[in-house]
Write an enzyme that holds these catalytic residues in place. Structure first.
Site, PDB file in Angstrom:
ATOM      1  CG  ASP A 333      -4.798  65.687   2.716  1.00 49.31           C
ATOM      2  OD1 ASP A 333      -3.987  66.457   2.171  1.00 49.31           O
ATOM      3  OD2 ASP A 333      -5.951  66.031   3.025  1.00 49.31           O
ATOM      4  CD  GLU A 529      -6.261  71.985   4.429  1.00 55.32           C
ATOM      5  OE1 GLU A 529      -6.021  71.106   5.261  1.00 55.32           O
ATOM      6  OE2 GLU A 529      -5.585  72.148   3.396  1.00 55.32           O
TER       7      GLU A 529
HETATM    8  C1  BGC Z   1      -2.579  72.596   2.023  1.00 52.15           C
HETATM    9  C2  BGC Z   1      -1.568  72.872   1.053  1.00 52.15           C
HETATM   10  C3  BGC Z   1      -0.867  74.046   1.627  1.00 52.15           C
HETATM   11  C4  BGC Z   1      -0.218  73.629   2.915  1.00 52.15           C
HETATM   12  C5  BGC Z   1       0.333  74.734   3.652  1.00 52.15           C
HETATM   13  C6  BGC Z   1      -1.868  72.067   3.178  1.00 52.15           C
HETATM   14  O1  BGC Z   1      -2.779  71.652   4.063  1.00 52.15           O
HETATM   15  O2  BGC Z   1      -3.459  71.686   1.511  1.00 52.15           O
HETATM   16  O3  BGC Z   1      -2.111  73.083  -0.164  1.00 52.15           O
HETATM   17  O4  BGC Z   1       0.062  74.536   0.758  1.00 52.15           O
HETATM   18  O5  BGC Z   1      -1.085  73.009   3.766  1.00 52.15           O
HETATM   19  O6  BGC Z   1       1.055  75.490   2.850  1.00 52.15           O
HETATM   20  C1  BGC Z   2      -5.806  69.133   1.934  1.00 50.48           C
HETATM   21  C2  BGC Z   2      -6.171  68.487   0.637  1.00 50.48           C
HETATM   22  C3  BGC Z   2      -5.294  68.993  -0.452  1.00 50.48           C
HETATM   23  C4  BGC Z   2      -3.854  68.778  -0.095  1.00 50.48           C
HETATM   24  C5  BGC Z   2      -2.890  69.279  -1.131  1.00 50.48           C
HETATM   25  C6  BGC Z   2      -4.349  69.054   2.200  1.00 50.48           C
HETATM   26  O1  BGC Z   2      -4.022  69.800   3.299  1.00 50.48           O
HETATM   27  O2  BGC Z   2      -6.493  68.502   2.991  1.00 50.48           O
HETATM   28  O3  BGC Z   2      -7.520  68.708   0.367  1.00 50.48           O
HETATM   29  O4  BGC Z   2      -5.603  68.353  -1.643  1.00 50.48           O
HETATM   30  O5  BGC Z   2      -3.565  69.414   1.108  1.00 50.48           O
HETATM   31  O6  BGC Z   2      -2.813  70.632  -1.172  1.00 50.48           O
END
Ligand code: BGC
Ligand code: BGC
Length: 819
Positions: A333, A529
């Site tokens: 991740d 999140e």
């Molecule tokens: C998310 C991404 C996001 C990034 C912040 C990650 O945790 O999953 O998809 O773009 O944080 O921009």
């Molecule tokens: C999230 C994931 C996501 C990834 C990509 C991460 O922050 O926990 O669920 O797939 O970002 O965007």
């Protein structure tokens, strides 16, 4: 104190690889295996599963073996790295042979979060064309591209948006889930993409977790049932020697493991639970997904008993790959590897050695590629492990048809938002609704009724869609982003009109013509999140006063509650005549009216069939009793019985110390950045001489970088906050590039009291890492409130900030600094 606290956070997040983990058994090779063995597991106690042999058919395995034999070490290591499109260009791929790219929640094609299917397709083709060019050795390996299509292809305005998983859990219909998977896959593929980071197989146990809505249920049996259905829908049936159809995409079972089992529901936290509980609850979705052929699994940010999953060899290798027979690839991740003890975002052999195959290294890919290459050369990552990871990645590429000389025949743009897809979403909305109360049979709305629709969620695409919609947190969407959708109000308006009645929207709740019935749509505002983590389950948003005001005038009220989780809504449930849990239904608001409004001749609408997939709490504390159990849900034939309700949320004083946060962990408390008259949504953007961009420190995009290239003034504004008598503005910051001209700070409102000169303080701080600065408020304003500050400089300068708060002033007031 603050400083010390901060430094400890920074050390965890930024600390390099100075401290290596405890040595491992095999002393002959300097192999770093993070945390191995520390979470001793009884692997035999775990369920068995097996990826279908269609993924590992002998002909493909032989082709992969032959290819690996021709690959250079650079090509092999490149396969293990995935970058985010916001941090890489196609030209970079000429030099760095990366295996994969993703578009995170805030990344869109050509920097446009609102790009069309055609834009996505074109961008993916551009990147892939470079990766597919054969090198001097003739080896050509097209890259693998992934996105978060977690409730439909949610990155594209106009795509079909489904209810978030919490709502689908209530629908209890695995055939529907399979069809949703198929529609979602067709739309992803229709934009030229072949991989989604879904389904989430979390089994959330604590609803304070801001990602609870991404899980189908707290009941492992429901998650297991849906898991297979969603993988089938997304990928189709795998056939040996055949690639997936061009309307299918690779699925990701995530996040392995127990992301929904952390203490207090903390995002990325620690699941302090026994192995038996891990198996019984949190693992439930994985064996069916693996048996169904899921091609990828994503490691969880979280820990199990203190050990980060990204470095847990027992879980990633012994359990997932060996015991559960998973033959696909394990992706990390978002910089999750950097959280392992002894690792950083740019250096982490431990994670690959523990069993990760593909690093998600959005912005850290380049130094991570270099360090991983060095570890592969030195043997710190054994070649067998490198090649096993490459093999798993190639299996997925073969299955997706990327390797067959004709990459990417996906891209039928016309299917995105197709009417028959929207119909499935509308059906899903209707099936997800759960009836909690229907006193006096106020529902269904009778034909010919005069209906007033009100509440903050009535006409809000943002509230009905939630996080992971167009942008990561989903907070900045507008009606225009949903050309194929209806708000709940629009759906009710049409249905009430068709039944011969009249509907009116009252945004402020005021009544112009007395209605027969009012529908109040209210609930949570979007989050994703950690930004959605809450300390308790008391619903504190708008709704109660509107319901009460209508009831005081004798008007029957139907409450429609939009939320990512059951919450304590004692006052609203008590006051309203009917109460419907509508979750986060997505773009097809008409599905709500399909159940709420009777037809013209009084024919019953579609009845409620939804049943809670999480228990509904009777109080707001985590240990609150259950009001409605999992499985509860009324319908028109059997009006639900509402138990005795508590209307008080007796919260034990939790109390936030550390002052008032204006900006913290990316949470903006309504903060806005403005420069040269331009508002920067999500505190990101660019105007002449100034750029504002997010980056990761202790969590994704928790920090902001402000880059001056010439004269500019940046205003950071928020809703006015009352100031303590002696208070200070406290910034956690670093100076990445020292100012070349004076830097001033002032209050950005009419009560500004001169400016404070920060030049000396910032010069002192330059290059010294994260620090705390406190500027007494008395230096900035005479007012009792503050609603913004302005930071100005005339020349180049780079300022990073990770938090801004109003705190009690520690020292005497001195407005000359240094601060
Ligand atoms: C998310 C991404 C996001 C990034 C912040 C990650 O945790 O999953 O998809 O773009 O944080 O921009
Ligand atoms: C999230 C994931 C996501 C990834 C990509 C991460 O922050 O926990 O669920 O797939 O970002 O965007």
């Amino acid at each position: 104190m603050n400083v010390r606290l901060w430094l400890s956070v920074a050390t965890i997040a930024l600390g390099g690889c100075a401290t290596l983990p405890a040595p491992v058994a095999d002393t002959s090779a300097p192999v770093l295996v993070a945390d191995a063995g520390a979470a001793a597991a009884n692997v035999a106690a775990w369920p068995q599963a097996r990826s279908p042999s269609a993924i590992t058919d002998p002909a493909t395995e032989a082709a992969i073996g032959a290819l690996i034999a021709r690959m250079t070490l650079e090509q092999k290591v490149g396969q293990l790295i995935q970058a985010d499109i916001s941090a890489i260009t196609p030209a970079d791929l000429e030099r760095y042979p990366l295996g994969s790219l993703l578009a995170g929640g805030n990344s869109g094609p050509y920097g446009d979060e609102r790009g069309s299917a055609a834009d996505w397709d074109r961008m993916v083709r551009e990147f892939r064309a470079v990766s597919a060019r054969p090198g001097a050795d003739g080896v050509s390996i097209p890259l693998l591209f992934g996105v978060d299509a977690v409730h439909g292809h949610n990155n594209i305005p106009g795509a079909t948006l489904f209810p978030h998983n919490v709502g689908l859990g209530a629908a209890r219909d695995s055939d529907l889930i399979r069809r949703i998977g198929a529609v979602t896959a067709a739309e992803i593929a229709g934009s030229g993409i072949e991989w989604t980071f879904a389904p989430t197989l979390a089994v959330p146990q604590d609803l304070r977790w801001g990602r609870a809505y991404e899980g189908y249920s707290s009941d492992p049996a429901i998650v297991a049932d849906y898991s297979r259905a969603m993988v089938d829908g997304l990928q189709g049936t795998l056939v040996a020697g055949q690639q997936l159809a061009n309307t299918k995409v690779a699925a990701t079972a995530k996040h392995f493991l127990a992301d929904g089992g952390t203490e207090k529901g903390q995002d990325q936290g620690d699941a302090q639970i026994s192995e038996a509980e891990l198996v019984r609850i949190h693992a439930a979705g994985y064996p069916p997904a693996i048996d169904a052929g899921v091609l990828t699994v994503m490691a969880s940010f979280s820990s199990w008993n203190g050990i980060k999953n990204h470095g847990n060899r027992t879980l990633l290798t012994e359990v997932l790959k060996d015991r559960m027979g998973f033959a696909g690839l394990v992706v990390g991740d978002w910089n999750g590897h950097g959280q392992i003890a002894g690792c950083s975002n740019t250096d982490c052999p431990q994670s690959i050695n523990a069993g990760l195959d593909l690093f998600m290294a959005p912005d850290s890919w380049k130094p991570l590629y270099e360090s991983t290459l060095a570890h592969a050369r030195s043997g710190a990552i054994p070649m067998t492990r490198v090649e096993d990871a490459v093999r798993r990645i190639l299996r997925v590429k073969y299955k997706l048809g990327l390797m067959d000389g004709q990459p990417n025949d996906r891209g039928n743009h016309a299917v995105v938002g197709a009417p028959e897809h929207l119909a499935v979403a509308r059906e899903a909305v209707a099936k997800s609704l759960v009836l909690l109360k229907n006193a006096g049979s106020v529902l269904p709305i009778k034909p010919g009724a005069k209906v007033m629709v009100t509440g903050p969620g009535a006409d809000s695409m943002a509230m009905q869609s939630g996080g992971w919609t167009v942008s990561w947190q989903g907070t900045d969407v507008t009606r225009e982003d949903f050309p194929n959708g209806q708000t709940i109000w629009e759906g009710l308006r049409d249905a009430v009109g068709e039944a011969g009645g009249t509907a009116s929207l009252s945004t402020d709740g005021s009544i112009t013509q007395r209605p027969d019935v009012a529908i109040v749509v209210f609930g949570e505002t979007p989050y994703a999140e950690f930004q959605g983590d809450v300390p308790h389950l008391d619903f504190t948003g708008d709704g109660e006063t509107q319901i009460a005001a209508l009831k005081a005038q004798g008007i029957p009220v139907v409450a429609v509650f939009l939320s990512g989780r059951p919450m304590f809504v004692g006052p609203e449930l008590t006051a309203a005549d009917a109460f419907v849990a509508a979750w986060l239904p997505g773009s097809q608001g008409a599905g709500v009216a399909d159940v709420l409004v009777a037809g013209k001749t009084g024919t019953s609408p579609r009845d409620f069939t939804g049943a809670l997939s999480f228990a509904w709490p009777a109080g707001c504390e985590p240990d609150a009793a259950t009001l409605f159990p999992l499985g509860f849900g009324g319908n028109y034939a059997a009006a639900p019985t509402v138990p005795m309700l508590t209307t008080e949320c007796a919260l034990s004083a939790a109390g936030a110390d550390g002052g008032l946060a204006l900006y913290d962990r990316g949470l903006e408390a309504g903060i806005e950045a403005i420069a040269a008259g331009t508002v920067f949504p999500n505190l990101a953007g660019r105007v002449q001489n100034l750029t504002v961009a997010g980056f990761d420190v202790a969590a994704q995009e928790d920090a902001r970088r402000f880059t001056w290239t010439g004269p500019a003034s940046l205003a950071l504004g928020w809703t006015a906050q009352p100031l303590p008598a002696t208070g200070a503005l406290e910034l956690q910051y670093q100076v990445a590039d020292a100012p070349r001209a004076p830097v001033t700070l002032a209050a950005a409102d009419s009560n500004a009291k001169g400016t404070v000169d920060l030049t000396a303080s910032l010069a002192l701080a330059a290059g010294k890492g994260w620090r705390t600065m406190q500027v007494p408020l008395a230096c900035l304003t005479d007012d009792s409130q503050l609603d913004g500050i302005a930071l100005a400089s005339d020349s180049a300068f780079v300022f990073d900030m990770v938090s801004m708060r109003i705190v009690a002033q520690a020292n005497e007031t001195d407005c000359t600094g240094p601060f």
